[in-house]
Design a protein around this motif. Structure first.
Motif, mmCIF file in Angstrom:
data_model
loop_
_atom_site.group_PDB
_atom_site.id
_atom_site.type_symbol
_atom_site.label_atom_id
_atom_site.label_comp_id
_atom_site.label_asym_id
_atom_site.label_seq_id
_atom_site.Cartn_x
_atom_site.Cartn_y
_atom_site.Cartn_z
ATOM 1 N N LYS A 153 75.473 -18.937 -44.918
ATOM 2 C CA LYS A 153 75.959 -17.702 -45.528
ATOM 3 C C LYS A 153 77.485 -17.656 -45.563
ATOM 4 C CE LYS A 153 71.940 -14.924 -44.177
ATOM 5 N NZ LYS A 153 71.463 -13.775 -43.362
ATOM 6 N N ALA A 154 78.109 -18.137 -44.494
ATOM 7 C CA ALA A 154 79.573 -18.177 -44.453
ATOM 8 C C ALA A 154 80.115 -19.101 -45.529
ATOM 9 C CB ALA A 154 80.041 -18.633 -43.068
ATOM 10 N N ALA A 155 79.424 -20.205 -45.751
ATOM 11 C CA ALA A 155 79.846 -21.143 -46.790
ATOM 12 C C ALA A 155 79.777 -20.498 -48.169
ATOM 13 C CB ALA A 155 78.975 -22.399 -46.753
ATOM 14 N N GLU A 156 78.729 -19.732 -48.428
ATOM 15 C CA GLU A 156 78.601 -19.073 -49.727
ATOM 16 C C GLU A 156 79.684 -18.018 -49.924
ATOM 17 O OE1 GLU A 156 76.729 -19.974 -52.302
ATOM 18 O OE2 GLU A 156 76.354 -21.664 -50.950
ATOM 19 N N SER A 157 80.010 -17.286 -48.871
ATOM 20 C CA SER A 157 81.093 -16.294 -48.971
ATOM 21 C C SER A 157 82.411 -16.976 -49.276
ATOM 22 C CB SER A 157 81.199 -15.514 -47.660
ATOM 23 O OG SER A 157 80.023 -14.766 -47.417
ATOM 24 N N ALA A 158 82.674 -18.088 -48.610
ATOM 25 C CA ALA A 158 83.920 -18.820 -48.839
ATOM 26 C C ALA A 158 83.943 -19.407 -50.243
ATOM 27 C CB ALA A 158 84.073 -19.928 -47.798
ATOM 28 N N ARG A 159 82.795 -19.874 -50.722
ATOM 29 C CA ARG A 159 82.731 -20.438 -52.068
ATOM 30 C C ARG A 159 83.104 -19.392 -53.116
ATOM 31 N NH1 ARG A 159 79.751 -24.803 -53.113
ATOM 32 N NH2 ARG A 159 78.348 -24.333 -51.364
ATOM 33 N N ALA A 160 82.636 -18.171 -52.918
ATOM 34 C CA ALA A 160 82.930 -17.095 -53.872
ATOM 35 C C ALA A 160 84.417 -16.764 -53.887
ATOM 36 C CB ALA A 160 82.113 -15.858 -53.525
ATOM 37 N N VAL A 161 85.039 -16.735 -52.719
ATOM 38 C CA VAL A 161 86.467 -16.438 -52.647
ATOM 39 C C VAL A 161 87.284 -17.564 -53.261
ATOM 40 C CG1 VAL A 161 88.411 -16.042 -51.083
ATOM 41 C CG2 VAL A 161 86.199 -14.977 -50.629
ATOM 42 N N ARG A 162 86.875 -18.791 -53.004
ATOM 43 C CA ARG A 162 87.617 -19.912 -53.581
ATOM 44 C C ARG A 162 87.592 -19.853 -55.102
ATOM 45 N NH1 ARG A 162 85.935 -26.171 -54.168
ATOM 46 N NH2 ARG A 162 87.956 -26.923 -54.906
#
Length: 252
Positions: A153-162
């Motif tokens: 889930k943290a990876a998906e949140s970071a992907r969206a911000v990137r």
């Protein structure tokens, strides 16, 4: 492994381990060049010193070192400052000498400690709060918790911000601010996915862009060198701790 250390020590004895200056720019692929000195003796960087058949990260057998460490080696060699390079090289060689006693669990712990330090470098440039949660998860994993689902889930949140970095709407240095934000999110994304090389690269890039006003120049390159010094020190310190090397005066 024994032959790789013999190869390294043979080159080191005549000063054949050199800086190839091939991997300072974060988005260049991992490679090493191998040449000869004035007397026709082979010279190489840290990876190439392990043997003439090793010209890139993928050539390094896992019997020599974990893949994550191999992926960092050429940048630790080339990305660190001139003042600290020799000391790091001595410590790296000592770690290699004990590598056959590094368990998979100890390797994972050392990797996660290094990732935490890399993310701490990216943290000041994270305006969307995706870096700190990843650091917290890494600490929890080091404490023995199972965090795989939360890490995804943290990876998906970071992907969206990137993909859509959110930074202050200032007129000066706006593009650099966006770049720093995107790179910090990329660092979190890669760390969550245990992609060590690119997590560290992104963290150092976020630091460089965060200290830039309009473009990437000499000041930013110095920031990258300093950041890589910190990451390399953290990586080696974690491995030294796991391998029982911290009491050696050569590693102070």
């Amino acid at each position: 492994m024994k032959q790789a250390l013999i190869n390294w020590d043979t080159l080191a004895a005549y000063g054949g381990i050199i800086r190839n200056d091939c991997s300072v720019v974060p988005d260049f692929g991992p490679f090493q060049t191998q040449e000869k000195d004035a007397e026709g003796r082979r010279v190489a960087g840290w990876l190439g010193a392990l043997g003439p058949s090793i010209s890139c990260v993928n050539d390094v057998p896992t019997s020599i070192m974990p893949r994550w460490l191999a992926s960092l080696t050429d940048i630790m060699d080339e990305g660190t400052s001139n003042d600290r390079w020799m000391g790091f090289m001595v410590r790296y060689r000592a770690v290699l000498g004990r590598m056959d006693s590094l368990s998979p669990q100890a390797s994972d712990r050392a990797r996660d400690y290094m990732l935490i330090r890399a993310l701490e470098i990216a943290l000041p440039h994270d305006k969307a709060d995706v870096v700190q949660p990843t650091i917290t998860l890494l600490h929890r994993r080091l404490g023995g918790e199972e965090v795989a689902a939360e890490m995804s889930k943290a990876a998906e949140s970071a992907r969206a911000v990137r993909a859509d970095p959110n930074n202050a709407k200032d007129s000066s240095g706006l593009q650099c601010g966006y770049a720093a934000e995107a790179e910090s999110a990329k660092a979190a994304l890669c760390a969550a996915n245990a992609n060590v090389r690119w997590a560290a690269n992104a963290a150092t890039a976020s630091e460089a862009w965060g200290k830039s006003t309009f473009s990437f120049g000499r000041r930013q390159l110095a920031s990258v060198r300093t950041a890589w010094d910190e990451i390399t020190d953290a990586c080696l310190s974690a491995l030294e701790k796991e391998l029982g090397l911290l009491g050696n005066p050569a590693h102070g």
